[in-house]
Scaffold this active site. Structure first.
Site: not given
Ligand SMILES: [Mg+2]
Ligand SMILES: [Zn+2]
Lengths: 496, 99, 491
Positions: C80, C155, C179
């Site tokens: 990420k 996210s 997330s």
């Protein structure tokens, strides 16, 4: 109209308060492992943490916590059983994260005091809190008038200082000191400096900014409530502390006397002019939005650790000074000049090395102090060690050196020719103790000055001085004048 | 009644150094009002005797030793700088006040 | 030989260790897959082809030298973009960090490298991890491989989608309010949020410091556990990192995979079992619960009365911390600078920079957080929210005195179409209704695929006590053994 200090104090009573920031002398910064050397190339003592790079995290330096607790203990504070760091949020380019890791409603040390003296009178200054925070970087304002932010066209930032541990010491309001306010403020800062120094947690060099002072001042009419205070920042020398309080008292008295009101604001002290000028008005001050620092866990000092730190505190400067003063049997005035000369440790060590208090003080405060002044060096760097001074005095006490010779030997010592004994030997100095040689010298002098000898024989004993001088001359001053005189009188058959 | 006014949002934006547009102000004021109405529910519970939780880990006294670690070089430190001059970060003139 | 991109991480590592396939071949296969499908999926913000092949080459060399390789050596991992990677762009999907190449590595990245995994690149996300759909990425949304017209969750939508699209075998996510778990749920993949403090935040670009938790994403529970074991453990650079041994999550996952949950007590969170979730989601969830009972588990209904206040508390605490964490993006030391025309003041340039560099959701939360921390409102908002946090923690502690783990759907609804929730931020926030309590408590939780609703994946959430991460892996693996894994339609 009140425009002099005396006028102001005739009408109003001042209340002062001081906020002092002390930069700790830890090897590394408070929340990262960067070194803290003063005067390094810009942005060479920085890392992701103290630059506030995304993703970096702070880890507290144990030495910073310990030093803060020791300062708190030295100032008779209570050490919090549990407290947290907090974020103080505001935007300024010298703060890499645009928040400062500080402490808010949970300071590490609270509610202490420190006693200070102003010409013989003792004042107790209350300590509100002692807390730990991180220093900011340094901003260089270019383009405008000499480094001032005002009128500058741009600024340059160096983060070497960012993150260095800073201890903030806040006094309680100090009322009831009247005209002494400026001296009290100065004496407090001086005492604080000595205390911190005695703890060895900071070199406290005001000129290098490792001790910085904000002074709060307000005036009120006798018997009435305290007036609105102003905060004067940027007061960075003992003299400035005194001048800032004084000038702010005069200014506020002028405002009040003219029927105006003092507004709560931040003012800046200007060394050149010695006055304070308005900065940012606190009435439009920002809301710092403090909240507990989530990246750092709470501080809960082990009581045993705190007790140990307390037990191992050094003797505080004021107590130590008084103890030595009595041991040395000198007046407070004399002690003050010893302190001012920075000779306390030197004299103490010289006595420890065997000299008498009077002897030790005589050399350090006399000959050596004079040399230090002449050459403009610290007394401790004048070139003689306590051990050498003690040895020198020892030779005098043993009659091996007279005062004049001792000064000559000290010259050699300061010149780096070695210890007193070595200098004596090398320069062939030293009192002639061989009475045979001395008697010969005396007879020679009598023979060379028959008329003077006759006067002495006739009882004009005072005339013997000339003969003594002659002997001293032939012995190149290396004789003991008293012994010489006695010898002369006995050779001339006169009883002294 | 609204939990937050357009003026308040404008003030908060200034405080947060956000040069928001007029349209954003209108939009945010409405949206933040809805959000604040909803989150204000935290006031319904949690009496005074409830201690606040700032950290979910029960740790205290996490310290490092006072031992120097390698720093970045000046070049590394300035590598991401939008503007630098003679080893320092260059910024436009600063207004003569803290905030 | 079968397509390595379809294999589990454990299988890939086994083949590489056995010399049946080279790490370079594995990396190449995944890089080619990315080249083939990522235009449509947009899971990646940055692909580090050279770096990946270089690392893979080194693994092959080490193997050739007969060196002992770790359990994930040579396995391709997607990271990420909120995780800082030295010399490789790390933007948190924000314009304000466009082009920033960090001069240091995060602890997560260091441990991935040390374990011999092969980092393929950085994945898309909602800007600064604020969102539940990746629609708030400054670089365009990620598309859900199950239906390219729908969101992949957020996210961490990029990490989850990279797995569902077979572009990577493993991925790293971060979980502040869900997330990792919510994207896992809506993409039919596994996402685990470790105990807060169990994985290091050093090098994780902060959103909400007291909640942010890095964790593993995978296509199956055992792979997630293997990655968990690699990244977890104490880190002295993170003061909130817990100095305790990491529970043996891999053994727990393998134990669970045997399909025996005899004596395990599951707590069904009453407050999350009723309305609030789509009927289709609840139906699949209930079936899964029955499947677990068949494996010997016992289900007890548990009331957690304060969970309903979790969402309000979260949307005060997270934005408050964010408003402070994001203050550093001012165009002075790194990143974007806008409007510096040598006439404007620093204050103006900062404000223009932040206005241009942050997206709408980030601005909303900065303003919200600034408000919640203001002296006049602190007690009513931030202060109260922290008390709610205490009450929620007490709910969890009380529950875990009666049961081993708590269970619920991961998210109330399946992957929704783009644009359907962006106009009303609060509707978007509801996606995290079930995941947020765990973050406020700090315990571990995992989302595991448990079935399909309207042809879209549904996630099953298992929440465990702090430092008992192994428990959730056991239950999740058991459920996986019962319902299997789910494969999206071919892209
Ligand atoms: Mg301060
Ligand atoms: Zn540093």
């Amino acid at each position: 109209m009140t425009d002099t200090y005396e006028d102001a104090l005739a009408t109003y009573e001042p209340v002062i308060g001081l906020e002092t920031h002390v930069e700790l002398g830890t090897r590394t910064k408070m929340f990262c492992g960067c070194t803290t050397n003063f005067g390094a190339e810009p942005n060479t003592q920085v890392c992701p943490v103290c630059l506030g790079l995304p993703g970096s995290l702070p880890v507290a330096n144990r030495a910073g916590i310990e030093a803060t607790i020791r300062i708190g203990l030295a100032l008779n504070c209570t050490i919090a059983a549990w407290c947290r760091f907090a974020r103080k949020n505001y935007f300024y380019p010298d703060m890499p994260k645009n928040y400062q890791i500080s402490q808010y409603d949970e300071p590490l040390c609270v509610d202490g005091y420190v006693d200070i003296e102003v010409d013989g009178e003792t004042f107790r200054i209350g300590i509100e809190r002692v807390h730990l925070e991180e220093d900011t970087g340094k901003t260089l304002h270019v383009g405008g008038a000499t480094g001032r932010i005002h009128g500058a066209t741009e600024s340059l930032v160096d983060y070497n200082r960012a993150g260095i541990p800073l201890v903030e010491i806040v006094t309680k309001p100090v009322p009831g000191i009247g005209a002494r306010a400026p001296e009290v403020a100065r004496a407090y800062v001086a005492e604080l400096r000595d205390v911190v120094r005695s703890l060895g947690v900071s070199d406290v060099r005001m000129e290098q900014g490792s001790l910085r002072c904000d002074v709060n001042t307000s005036l009120n009419l006798p018997g009435q409530q305290w007036g609105t205070r102003t905060e004067t920042k940027n007061v960075n020398s003992l003299r400035s502390v005194e001048r800032a309080v004084r000038s702010e008292i005069i200014r506020q008295a002028g405002v009040l006397a003219a029927g105006g009101r003092v507004i709560q604001e931040t003012r800046h002290f200007h060394e050149e002019t010695g006055d304070t000028r308005s900065g940012r008005s606190k009435e439009t001050a920002t809301d710092y939005r403090y909240f507990p620092e989530p990246d750092l866990v709470p501080i809960a000092p082990d009581p045993a650790w705190v007790a140990e730190l307390k037990a191992t505190l050094p003797e505080l400067p004021r107590l130590r000074r008084e103890r030595l003063r009595q041991q040395w049997g000198i007046s407070e005035i004399d002690m003050q000049s010893v302190v001012n000369a920075g000779a306390v440790e030197l004299i103490e060590e010289t006595i420890a090395a065997g000299a008498s208090p009077a002897g030790a003080r005589k050399w350090w405060m006399g000959e050596l102090a004079r040399r230090a002044n002449e050459t403009g060096v610290e007394l401790s760097a004048v070139g003689a060690t306590p051990a050498q001074v003690a040895a020198l005095q020892g030779l005098v006490d043993a009659g091996k050196l007279n005062d004049k010779l001792a000064r000559t030997v000290l010259e050699g010592v300061v010149a780096g020719e070695g210890d007193p004994a070595a200098v004596m030997a090398a320069r062939g100095l030293g009192v002639v103790s061989d009475t045979g040689a001395l008697t010969a010298a005396v007879d020679e002098a009598i023979a060379a000055n028959p008329d003077i000898a006759a006067k002495v024989r006739d009882g004009k004993v005072a005339a013997a001085g000339a003969l003594v001088g002659a002997v001293m001359k032939t012995t190149r001053g290396q004789a003991d004048a008293k012994a010489v005189r006695e010898l002369i009188l006995s050779r001339l058959g006169v009883e002294g | 009644m609204a939990a937050i006014s357009r003026e308040e949002v404008a003030h908060l934006a200034r405080l947060s150094r956000l040069a928001v547009t007029e349209q954003e102000l209108d939009q945010f004021a409405g949206q933040l009002d809805v959000i604040l109405q909803a989150v204000a529910r935290v006031g319904e519970v949690a009496a005074d005797d409830i201690p606040p939780t700032s950290h979910s880990v029960p740790l205290t006294n996490v310290y490092r030793d006072d031992v120097p670690q390698p720093c970045l070089t000046q070049a590394e430190a300035l590598s991401g700088a939008p503007d630098a001059y003679e080893g320092r970060f260059r910024v436009p003139r600063i207004l003569d006040e803290e905030v | 030989m079968t397509d390595v991109t379809r294999m589990t991480a454990a299988q890939i590592a086994g083949l590489i260790a056995g010399g049946d396939v080279s790490a370079v071949e594995v990396a190449t296969a995944h890089l080619d897959r990315i080249a083939a499908v990522d235009e449509r999926v947009h899971a990646f913000l940055h692909v580090d082809r050279e770096g990946a092949l270089e690392r893979a080459k080194r693994i092959d060399e080490r193997r050739a030298r007969g060196e002992e390789l770790g359990p994930l050596a040579g396995v391709p991992v997607a990271v990420k973009d909120v995780i800082v990677t030295k010399g490789i762009p790390s933007t948190a999907a924000s314009k304000i960090l466009e082009g920033w190449k960090p001069p240091f590595d995060s602890t997560i990245a260091q441990r991935l490298h040390a374990a011999g995994t092969v980092m393929l690149g950085k994945t898309n996300m909602d800007e600064f991890a604020m969102g539940s759909s990746t629609e708030y990425s400054a670089y365009g949304p990620t598309h859900n491989p199950w239906d390219l017209g729908r969101i992949p969750g957020g996210s961490g939508g990029g990490s989850a989608a990279s797995l569902a699209a077979y572009e990577a075998a493993l991925a790293i996510g971060t979980d502040t309010g869900g997330s990792i778990r919510q994207p896992g749920a809506v993409t039919g993949t596994v996402g685990a949020k470790p105990t807060y403090g169990g994985t290091s935040r050093y090098g994780l670009i902060a959103f909400s410091s007291s909640l942010d938790t890095p964790g593993p994403c995978a296509r199956n529970v055992e792979d997630a556990a293997l990655l968990h074991a690699v990244i977890a453990g104490h880190d002295e650079r993170d003061s909130t990192s817990i100095p305790a041994p990491v529970p043996d999550v891999v053994a727990a996952a393998r134990l669970g995979a045997t399909g025996d949950l005899t004596g395990v007590k599951l707590g069904l969170v009453k407050e999350f079992a009723g309305e609030g979730a789509e009927p289709g989601v609840m139906a699949v969830f209930r079936e899964s619960l029955e499947a677990l009972v068949k494996l010997g588990a016992e289900v007890v209904e548990i009331s957690c009365p304060h969970f309903e206040y979790a969402l309000p508390a979260y949307y005060l605490i997270a934005p408050s911390e964010a408003s402070s964490n994001l203050a550093r993006y001012d165009g002075v030391r790194y990143g974007l600078r806008v409007g510096d025309d040598s006439t404007r003041s620093l204050e103006e340039v900062m404000s223009l920079t932040r206005e241009a560099g942050f997206g709408p959701e980030v601005k909303r939360r900065i303003i919200l957080g600034t408000y919640a921390l203001s002296s006049g409102y602190y007690e009513a908002y931030y202060g109260q929210a922290q008390k709610v946090r205490t009450l929620i923690t007490r709910d969890f502690q009380a529950a875990f005195e009666q049961v081993d783990v708590l269970v619920s759907p991961t998210t109330p609804f399946v992957a929704f179409p783009f644009g359907s929730r962006t106009s009303d931020p609060y509707q978007m926030y509801l996606a995290d209704l079930f995941t947020i309590p765990t973050n406020l408590y700090g315990g571990p939780a995992i989302s595991v695929p448990c079935g399909l609703s309207e042809g879209l994946p549904v996630g099953f959430q298992v929440m465990a006590p702090t430092l008992a991460d192994d428990r959730m892996y056991r239950v999740a693996a058991a459920l996986e053994s019962a319902v299997g894994t789910f494969t999206p339609p071919a892209l």
